[in-house]
Design a protein around this motif. Structure first.
Motif, PDB file in Angstrom:
ATOM      1  N   PHE A  35    -138.358  36.197  41.519  1.00 33.45           N
ATOM      2  CA  PHE A  35    -137.624  36.227  40.311  1.00 33.45           C
ATOM      3  C   PHE A  35    -137.972  36.865  39.378  1.00 33.45           C
ATOM      4  CE2 PHE A  35    -141.232  34.039  37.781  1.00 33.45           C
ATOM      5  CZ  PHE A  35    -142.095  33.708  39.230  1.00 33.45           C
ATOM      6  N   ARG A  36    -139.294  37.525  39.328  1.00 31.68           N
ATOM      7  CA  ARG A  36    -139.569  38.450  38.157  1.00 31.68           C
ATOM      8  C   ARG A  36    -139.932  39.759  38.806  1.00 31.68           C
ATOM      9  NH1 ARG A  36    -144.716  40.258  35.867  1.00 31.68           N
ATOM     10  NH2 ARG A  36    -144.056  41.418  33.689  1.00 31.68           N
ATOM     11  N   SER A  37    -139.210  40.934  38.547  1.00 32.56           N
ATOM     12  CA  SER A  37    -139.393  42.272  39.407  1.00 32.56           C
ATOM     13  C   SER A  37    -139.646  43.352  38.199  1.00 32.56           C
ATOM     14  CB  SER A  37    -138.356  42.345  40.239  1.00 32.56           C
ATOM     15  OG  SER A  37    -137.101  42.488  39.478  1.00 32.56           O
ATOM     16  N   ALA A  38    -140.234  44.415  38.935  1.00 33.77           N
ATOM     17  CA  ALA A  38    -140.407  45.859  38.073  1.00 33.77           C
ATOM     18  C   ALA A  38    -140.628  46.745  39.060  1.00 33.77           C
ATOM     19  CB  ALA A  38    -141.769  45.578  37.657  1.00 33.77           C
ATOM     20  N   SER A  40    -142.093  50.213  40.685  1.00 32.90           N
ATOM     21  CA  SER A  40    -143.313  51.259  40.700  1.00 32.90           C
ATOM     22  C   SER A  40    -142.905  52.409  39.806  1.00 32.90           C
ATOM     23  CB  SER A  40    -144.021  51.389  41.971  1.00 32.90           C
ATOM     24  OG  SER A  40    -143.053  51.915  42.716  1.00 32.90           O
ATOM     25  N   PRO A  41    -144.031  53.032  39.294  1.00 34.69           N
ATOM     26  CA  PRO A  41    -143.936  54.205  38.582  1.00 34.69           C
ATOM     27  C   PRO A  41    -143.232  55.262  39.284  1.00 34.69           C
ATOM     28  CG  PRO A  41    -146.012  53.112  37.965  1.00 34.69           C
ATOM     29  CD  PRO A  41    -145.484  52.266  38.938  1.00 34.69           C
ATOM     30  N   ASP A  42    -143.810  55.299  40.564  1.00 37.55           N
ATOM     31  CA  ASP A  42    -143.304  56.433  41.505  1.00 37.55           C
ATOM     32  C   ASP A  42    -141.975  55.991  42.225  1.00 37.55           C
ATOM     33  OD1 ASP A  42    -143.518  54.383  43.476  1.00 37.55           O
ATOM     34  OD2 ASP A  42    -145.158  55.338  44.460  1.00 37.55           O
ATOM     35  N   GLY A  43    -141.169  54.867  41.916  1.00 43.39           N
ATOM     36  CA  GLY A  43    -139.634  54.687  42.091  1.00 43.39           C
ATOM     37  C   GLY A  43    -139.725  54.309  43.540  1.00 43.39           C
ATOM     38  N   GLN A  44    -140.793  54.031  44.187  1.00 43.05           N
ATOM     39  CA  GLN A  44    -140.754  53.710  45.900  1.00 43.05           C
ATOM     40  C   GLN A  44    -140.871  52.076  46.118  1.00 43.05           C
ATOM     41  OE1 GLN A  44    -140.784  56.199  48.230  1.00 43.05           O
ATOM     42  NE2 GLN A  44    -140.411  57.611  46.292  1.00 43.05           N
ATOM     43  N   TRP A  45    -141.337  51.220  45.201  1.00 41.52           N
ATOM     44  CA  TRP A  45    -141.497  49.802  45.526  1.00 41.52           C
ATOM     45  C   TRP A  45    -140.887  48.923  44.426  1.00 41.52           C
ATOM     46  CZ3 TRP A  45    -143.784  48.825  49.924  1.00 41.52           C
ATOM     47  CH2 TRP A  45    -144.608  49.827  50.691  1.00 41.52           C
ATOM     48  N   LEU A  46    -140.366  47.727  44.722  1.00 44.35           N
ATOM     49  CA  LEU A  46    -139.984  46.725  43.708  1.00 44.35           C
ATOM     50  C   LEU A  46    -141.188  45.899  43.999  1.00 44.35           C
ATOM     51  CD1 LEU A  46    -138.034  45.719  41.819  1.00 44.35           C
ATOM     52  CD2 LEU A  46    -137.312  44.270  43.736  1.00 44.35           C
ATOM     53  N   TYR A  47    -142.070  45.424  42.854  1.00 42.97           N
ATOM     54  CA  TYR A  47    -142.748  44.597  42.713  1.00 42.97           C
ATOM     55  C   TYR A  47    -142.134  43.255  42.417  1.00 42.97           C
ATOM     56  CZ  TYR A  47    -146.804  47.638  43.680  1.00 42.97           C
ATOM     57  OH  TYR A  47    -147.666  48.644  44.164  1.00 42.97           O
ATOM     58  N   TYR A  48    -142.521  41.978  42.815  1.00 39.42           N
ATOM     59  CA  TYR A  48    -141.902  40.755  42.252  1.00 39.42           C
ATOM     60  C   TYR A  48    -142.811  39.722  42.559  1.00 39.42           C
ATOM     61  CZ  TYR A  48    -140.465  40.692  47.292  1.00 39.42           C
ATOM     62  OH  TYR A  48    -140.426  40.648  48.772  1.00 39.42           O
ATOM     63  N   SER A  49    -142.473  38.648  41.614  1.00 41.67           N
ATOM     64  CA  SER A  49    -143.352  37.367  41.906  1.00 41.67           C
ATOM     65  C   SER A  49    -142.204  36.350  42.648  1.00 41.67           C
ATOM     66  CB  SER A  49    -143.454  36.545  40.637  1.00 41.67           C
ATOM     67  OG  SER A  49    -144.070  37.341  39.724  1.00 41.67           O
ATOM     68  N   LYS A  50    -143.225  35.403  43.329  1.00 47.14           N
ATOM     69  CA  LYS A  50    -142.289  34.249  44.182  1.00 47.14           C
ATOM     70  C   LYS A  50    -143.070  33.001  44.087  1.00 47.14           C
ATOM     71  CE  LYS A  50    -141.409  35.416  48.513  1.00 47.14           C
ATOM     72  NZ  LYS A  50    -141.680  36.036  49.919  1.00 47.14           N
ATOM     73  N   ARG A  51    -142.192  32.094  43.851  1.00 44.68           N
ATOM     74  CA  ARG A  51    -142.576  30.601  43.814  1.00 44.68           C
ATOM     75  C   ARG A  51    -142.533  30.025  44.996  1.00 44.68           C
ATOM     76  NH1 ARG A  51    -139.074  29.254  38.446  1.00 44.68           N
ATOM     77  NH2 ARG A  51    -139.962  30.625  37.027  1.00 44.68           N
ATOM     78  N   GLU A  52    -141.556  29.966  45.828  1.00 37.45           N
ATOM     79  CA  GLU A  52    -141.495  29.263  47.056  1.00 37.45           C
ATOM     80  C   GLU A  52    -140.687  30.061  48.022  1.00 37.45           C
ATOM     81  OE1 GLU A  52    -138.870  25.833  45.816  1.00 37.45           O
ATOM     82  OE2 GLU A  52    -140.461  25.030  44.758  1.00 37.45           O
ATOM     83  N   PRO A  53    -140.988  29.829  49.156  1.00 31.98           N
ATOM     84  CA  PRO A  53    -141.954  29.174  49.703  1.00 31.98           C
ATOM     85  C   PRO A  53    -143.278  29.597  49.451  1.00 31.98           C
ATOM     86  CG  PRO A  53    -140.819  30.213  51.599  1.00 31.98           C
ATOM     87  CD  PRO A  53    -140.179  30.765  50.379  1.00 31.98           C
ATOM     88  N   SER A  55    -146.006  31.577  46.822  1.00 30.91           N
ATOM     89  CA  SER A  55    -146.237  32.176  45.762  1.00 30.91           C
ATOM     90  C   SER A  55    -147.052  33.443  45.733  1.00 30.91           C
ATOM     91  CB  SER A  55    -146.761  31.422  44.868  1.00 30.91           C
ATOM     92  OG  SER A  55    -148.240  30.906  45.328  1.00 30.91           O
ATOM     93  N   GLY A  56    -147.009  34.087  44.446  1.00 32.57           N
ATOM     94  CA  GLY A  56    -147.865  35.157  44.486  1.00 32.57           C
ATOM     95  C   GLY A  56    -146.844  36.520  44.022  1.00 32.57           C
ATOM     96  N   LEU A  57    -147.588  37.640  44.097  1.00 34.05           N
ATOM     97  CA  LEU A  57    -147.056  38.876  43.595  1.00 34.05           C
ATOM     98  C   LEU A  57    -146.901  39.530  44.996  1.00 34.05           C
ATOM     99  CD1 LEU A  57    -146.029  40.801  41.634  1.00 34.05           C
ATOM    100  CD2 LEU A  57    -148.338  41.953  41.665  1.00 34.05           C
ATOM    101  N   TRP A  58    -145.643  40.264  45.203  1.00 34.72           N
ATOM    102  CA  TRP A  58    -145.326  40.845  46.531  1.00 34.72           C
ATOM    103  C   TRP A  58    -144.602  42.248  46.207  1.00 34.72           C
ATOM    104  CZ3 TRP A  58    -144.946  38.102  51.395  1.00 34.72           C
ATOM    105  CH2 TRP A  58    -145.496  36.771  51.523  1.00 34.72           C
ATOM    106  N   ARG A  59    -144.391  42.946  47.125  1.00 31.81           N
ATOM    107  CA  ARG A  59    -143.737  44.172  46.962  1.00 31.81           C
ATOM    108  C   ARG A  59    -142.811  44.337  48.282  1.00 31.81           C
ATOM    109  NH1 ARG A  59    -147.579  49.333  47.321  1.00 31.81           N
ATOM    110  NH2 ARG A  59    -147.819  49.396  49.702  1.00 31.81           N
ATOM    111  N   MET A  60    -141.804  45.314  48.054  1.00 39.64           N
ATOM    112  CA  MET A  60    -140.939  45.768  48.899  1.00 39.64           C
ATOM    113  C   MET A  60    -140.431  47.179  48.743  1.00 39.64           C
ATOM    114  SD  MET A  60    -137.300  44.058  49.961  1.00 39.64           S
ATOM    115  CE  MET A  60    -138.109  42.364  50.323  1.00 39.64           C
ATOM    116  N   PRO A  61    -140.290  47.946  49.932  1.00 37.29           N
ATOM    117  CA  PRO A  61    -139.736  49.279  49.424  1.00 37.29           C
ATOM    118  C   PRO A  61    -138.494  49.417  48.947  1.00 37.29           C
ATOM    119  CG  PRO A  61    -140.713  49.310  51.898  1.00 37.29           C
ATOM    120  CD  PRO A  61    -140.679  47.932  51.101  1.00 37.29           C
ATOM    121  N   LEU A  62    -138.245  50.277  48.098  1.00 36.25           N
ATOM    122  CA  LEU A  62    -136.965  50.323  47.695  1.00 36.25           C
ATOM    123  C   LEU A  62    -135.904  50.863  48.580  1.00 36.25           C
ATOM    124  CD1 LEU A  62    -137.278  51.623  43.654  1.00 36.25           C
ATOM    125  CD2 LEU A  62    -136.590  49.177  44.623  1.00 36.25           C
TER     126      LEU A  62
END
Length: 118
Positions: A35-38, A40-53, A55-62
Motif C-alpha cells: 500500500f505505501r511505496s517508494a 530506491s535511489p538507484d532505480g532498481q527496487w520498489l520498497y513497499y509496506s504490507k498489511r495483510e496477509p 505485514s512489514g516492509l518489503w521490496r521487489m526488483p523493478l
C-alpha cells in the motif's frame, strides 16, 4: 506507482507515463499486497509496506521478480519508514519509540539514531 484496493485487497499499481501523460492502462505490480511505496535511489527496487496477509516492509526488483522482506514492522508502524540515498530510516516502538538507520550495503545492521521521550 500508487496503491489501490480495486481488486479487493491493497496492491501496488504502476501507471507508465509518456511525457507526463498516461501511456497505457495501470498494471498491477504486486500480487501479495502492498500500500505505501517508494523507488530506491538507484532505480532498481520498489520498497513497499504490507498489511495483510503479512505485514512489514518489503521490496521487489523493478525489472520483475520475487518480493523479499526487508523489515518486520507491526501494522500500526508499517508506514513509518523513509528511503534516503544511502539507506533506510524507520521507527520502532518498544518501551520508547526509537529511530533507526539501516544502510543499503549488506550485511546491514540497523543503527539507533535517537530515542524519543514519552
Amino acid at each position: 506507482f500508487y496503491a489501490s484496493d480495486q481488486t479487493g485487497t491493497w496492491q501496488i499499481w504502476r501507471l507508465p507515463l509518456n511525457d507526463a501523460k498516461p501511456a497505457a492502462l495501470p498494471l498491477q505490480f504486486t500480487a501479495a499486497g502492498g500500500f505505501r511505496s517508494a523507488v530506491s535511489p538507484d532505480g532498481q527496487w520498489l520498497y513497499y509496506s504490507k498489511r495483510e496477509p503479512a505485514s512489514g516492509l518489503w521490496r521487489m526488483p523493478l525489472a520483475g521478480g520475487a518480493e523479499s522482506p526487508v523489515l518486520d514492522l507491526p501494522v500500526p508502524l508499517n508506514g513509518a519508514w523513509a528511503l534516503s540515498r544511502t539507506g533506510l530510516y524507520f521507527l520502532r516502538v518498544n518501551a520508547q519509540p526509537q529511530i533507526f538507520f539501516q544502510p543499503f550495503s549488506a550485511p546491514a545492521t540497523p543503527r539507533l539514531l535517537h530515542t524519543l521521550n514519552n
